[in-house]
Design an enzyme around this catalytic site. Structure first.
Site, PDB file in Angstrom:
ATOM      1  N   TYR A  15       2.545   9.906  -0.159  1.00  0.00           N
ATOM      2  CA  TYR A  15       3.639   9.379   0.674  1.00  0.00           C
ATOM      3  C   TYR A  15       5.006   9.674   0.034  1.00  0.00           C
ATOM      4  O   TYR A  15       6.032   9.421   0.647  1.00  0.00           O
ATOM      5  CB  TYR A  15       3.519   7.864   0.886  1.00  0.00           C
ATOM      6  N   ASP A  31       0.835  -1.211   0.000  1.00  0.00           N
ATOM      7  CA  ASP A  31       0.000   0.000   0.000  1.00  0.00           C
ATOM      8  C   ASP A  31       0.862   1.251   0.000  1.00  0.00           C
ATOM      9  O   ASP A  31       1.584   1.522   0.954  1.00  0.00           O
ATOM     10  CB  ASP A  31      -0.885  -0.022   1.259  1.00  0.00           C
ATOM     11  N   HIS A  43      -7.945   9.226  -2.061  1.00  0.00           N
ATOM     12  CA  HIS A  43      -7.384   9.217  -0.701  1.00  0.00           C
ATOM     13  C   HIS A  43      -8.331   9.809   0.352  1.00  0.00           C
ATOM     14  O   HIS A  43      -8.425   9.315   1.460  1.00  0.00           O
ATOM     15  CB  HIS A  43      -6.042   9.981  -0.717  1.00  0.00           C
ATOM     16  N   LYS A 103      -2.843   5.886  -4.336  1.00  0.00           N
ATOM     17  CA  LYS A 103      -4.006   6.723  -3.998  1.00  0.00           C
ATOM     18  C   LYS A 103      -3.876   8.117  -4.595  1.00  0.00           C
ATOM     19  O   LYS A 103      -2.777   8.681  -4.646  1.00  0.00           O
ATOM     20  CB  LYS A 103      -4.140   6.844  -2.468  1.00  0.00           C
TER      21      LYS A 103
HETATM   22  N1  LIG Z   1      -5.872   5.792   3.535  1.00  0.00           N
HETATM   23  C1  LIG Z   1      -5.460   6.552   4.538  1.00  0.00           C
HETATM   24  O1  LIG Z   1      -5.980   7.654   4.766  1.00  0.00           O
HETATM   25  C2  LIG Z   1      -4.352   6.057   5.419  1.00  0.00           C
HETATM   26  C3  LIG Z   1      -4.016   6.745   6.594  1.00  0.00           C
HETATM   27  C4  LIG Z   1      -2.996   6.237   7.402  1.00  0.00           C
HETATM   28  C5  LIG Z   1      -2.344   5.067   7.022  1.00  0.00           C
HETATM   29  N2  LIG Z   1      -2.656   4.419   5.856  1.00  0.00           N
HETATM   30  C6  LIG Z   1      -1.965   3.155   5.448  1.00  0.00           C
HETATM   31  O2  LIG Z   1      -2.022   2.244   6.525  1.00  0.00           O
HETATM   32  C7  LIG Z   1      -0.705   1.776   6.821  1.00  0.00           C
HETATM   33  C8  LIG Z   1      -0.582   1.405   8.279  1.00  0.00           C
HETATM   34  O3  LIG Z   1      -0.976   2.496   9.076  1.00  0.00           O
HETATM   35  P1  LIG Z   1      -0.044   3.148  10.214  1.00  0.00           P
HETATM   36  O4  LIG Z   1       1.378   2.966   9.848  1.00  0.00           O
HETATM   37  O5  LIG Z   1      -0.584   4.489  10.488  1.00  0.00           O
HETATM   38  O6  LIG Z   1      -0.389   2.360  11.540  1.00  0.00           O
HETATM   39  P2  LIG Z   1      -0.263   0.933  12.241  1.00  0.00           P
HETATM   40  O7  LIG Z   1      -0.046  -0.172  11.262  1.00  0.00           O
HETATM   41  O8  LIG Z   1      -1.423   0.870  13.165  1.00  0.00           O
HETATM   42  O9  LIG Z   1       1.021   1.134  13.125  1.00  0.00           O
HETATM   43  C9  LIG Z   1       2.312   1.186  12.565  1.00  0.00           C
HETATM   44  C10 LIG Z   1       3.260   1.159  13.733  1.00  0.00           C
HETATM   45  O10 LIG Z   1       3.170  -0.141  14.315  1.00  0.00           O
HETATM   46  C11 LIG Z   1       4.464  -0.622  14.588  1.00  0.00           C
HETATM   47  N3  LIG Z   1       4.395  -2.086  14.541  1.00  0.00           N
HETATM   48  C12 LIG Z   1       4.035  -2.848  13.478  1.00  0.00           C
HETATM   49  N4  LIG Z   1       4.067  -4.148  13.796  1.00  0.00           N
HETATM   50  C13 LIG Z   1       4.449  -4.211  15.093  1.00  0.00           C
HETATM   51  C14 LIG Z   1       4.667  -5.282  15.992  1.00  0.00           C
HETATM   52  N5  LIG Z   1       4.507  -6.544  15.583  1.00  0.00           N
HETATM   53  N6  LIG Z   1       5.051  -4.994  17.247  1.00  0.00           N
HETATM   54  C15 LIG Z   1       5.231  -3.715  17.637  1.00  0.00           C
HETATM   55  N7  LIG Z   1       5.041  -2.635  16.824  1.00  0.00           N
HETATM   56  C16 LIG Z   1       4.661  -2.894  15.567  1.00  0.00           C
HETATM   57  C17 LIG Z   1       5.332  -0.020  13.531  1.00  0.00           C
HETATM   58  O11 LIG Z   1       6.629   0.038  14.017  1.00  0.00           O
HETATM   59  P3  LIG Z   1       7.903   0.209  13.029  1.00  0.00           P
HETATM   60  O12 LIG Z   1       7.848   1.604  12.546  1.00  0.00           O
HETATM   61  O13 LIG Z   1       9.054  -0.081  13.911  1.00  0.00           O
HETATM   62  O14 LIG Z   1       7.709  -0.805  11.935  1.00  0.00           O
HETATM   63  C18 LIG Z   1       4.702   1.365  13.348  1.00  0.00           C
HETATM   64  O15 LIG Z   1       5.250   2.287  14.301  1.00  0.00           O
HETATM   65  C19 LIG Z   1       0.209   2.928   6.362  1.00  0.00           C
HETATM   66  O16 LIG Z   1       1.525   2.517   6.131  1.00  0.00           O
HETATM   67  C20 LIG Z   1      -0.487   3.352   5.109  1.00  0.00           C
HETATM   68  O17 LIG Z   1      -0.121   2.476   4.039  1.00  0.00           O
HETATM   69  C21 LIG Z   1      -3.657   4.898   5.065  1.00  0.00           C
END
Ligand SMILES: NC(=O)c1ccc[n+]([C@@H]2O[C@H](COP(=O)([O-])OP(=O)(O)OC[C@H]3O[C@@H](n4cnc5c(N)ncnc54)[C@H](OP(=O)(O)O)[C@@H]3O)[C@@H](O)[C@H]2O)c1
Length: 216
Positions: free
Chosen positions: A52, A47, A110, A77
């Site tokens: 980004y 994704d 998005h 997106k």
């Molecule tokens: N469409 C939208 O509006 C929108 C908005 C926000 C996000 N997104 C998408 O959703 C994806 C994920 O969202 P997100 O990054 O905000 O949040 P998330 O997946 O809820 O959290 C990511 C965080 O979790 C940590 N993590 C992952 N696996 C872990 C584990 N097994 N143990 C401990 N910590 C762990 C990661 O650490 P590390 O950094 O150390 O890996 C990172 O800091 C984004 O990358 C993006 O592609 C889309």
């Protein structure tokens, strides 16, 4: 790992893995290595987004990986500033050029940006880009039911998915029920709530223990 990730079929027939790899904040050489190792570890759904600023990073990670392009599902997106039809078409082309890909498996609007009220125009651009073979499946992010309804009413075509914030602290029950009724796939962003308070939450820990899983 890929064999253990269940597949989901979208309302237009495309299948995607139930679990994907988010790339927000993965950039440059380290980002490309992270994408490559995610794919080589078994992730098949990646994704990214125009905003980004890492579609090129994702494309590089794909080329470095050992997996053929047709086994991957790549999402990007469309940013809110490019909802006008012509700008949306150009942005889709630009997204492809950046990643050096011939097509995206999924391309999502998005944000609806309802105040500007151009998301139906953006949707028409995605519909046409799908016809031209630039995108296999078209969807949205962060759309409320009223926005989803308008897309279908004005173009006759509903999104294959809506990517929304969704995690144990924000379970989106009504939105998910609406998606189910309309056969629109729910996809979660920030599924770990960016890890705030989740890893040491006692209730989630007890559920994880019950199923012999980690909290994440
Ligand atoms: N469409 C939208 O509006 C929108 C908005 C926000 C996000 N997104 C998408 O959703 C994806 C994920 O969202 P997100 O990054 O905000 O949040 P998330 O997946 O809820 O959290 C990511 C965080 O979790 C940590 N993590 C992952 N696996 C872990 C584990 N097994 N143990 C401990 N910590 C762990 C990661 O650490 P590390 O950094 O150390 O890996 C990172 O800091 C984004 O990358 C993006 O592609 C889309």
């Amino acid at each position: 790992m890929s064999q253990s990730i269940p597949e989901i079929q979208l309302n237009d027939g495309l299948t995607i893995p139930a679990l994907g790899f988010g790339t927000y904040r993965l950039n440059g050489n380290r980002g490309a290595s992270a994408v490559q190792s995610a794919i080589d570890s078994g992730y098949r759904l990646i994704d990214t987004a125009y905003n980004y600023e890492n579609e090129a990073t994702v494309g590089e990670g794909i080329r470095r990986s050992s997996i053929p392009r047709n086994e991957l599902r790549i999402t990007s997106k469309l940013p809110g500033r490019y909802h006008e039809y012509d700008k949306a078409v150009t942005a889709i082309q630009e997204s492809l050029f950046r990643a050096q890909l011939d097509y995206y498996d999924l391309y999502l609007i998005h944000w609806p940006n309802p105040k500007e009220d151009l998301y139906v125009e953006a949707w028409q651009a995605l519909i046409d880009a799908q016809k031209w073979g630039l995108i296999r499946s078209i969807g949205v992010c962060n759309f409320l039911p009223e926005h989803l309804d308008r897309l279908e009413q004005e173009t006759g075509i509903k999104p294959s998915m809506n990517q929304v914030e969704l995690h144990p602290f924000f379970n989106q029950e009504e939105q998910r029920a609406y998606h189910q009724e309309k056969q629109i796939q729910t996809q979660s962003w920030s599924p770990l709530a960016r890890v705030q308070n989740i890893l040491d939450n006692e209730v989630i820990q007890s559920v994880a223990d019950h199923y012999d899983k980690t909290v994440s």
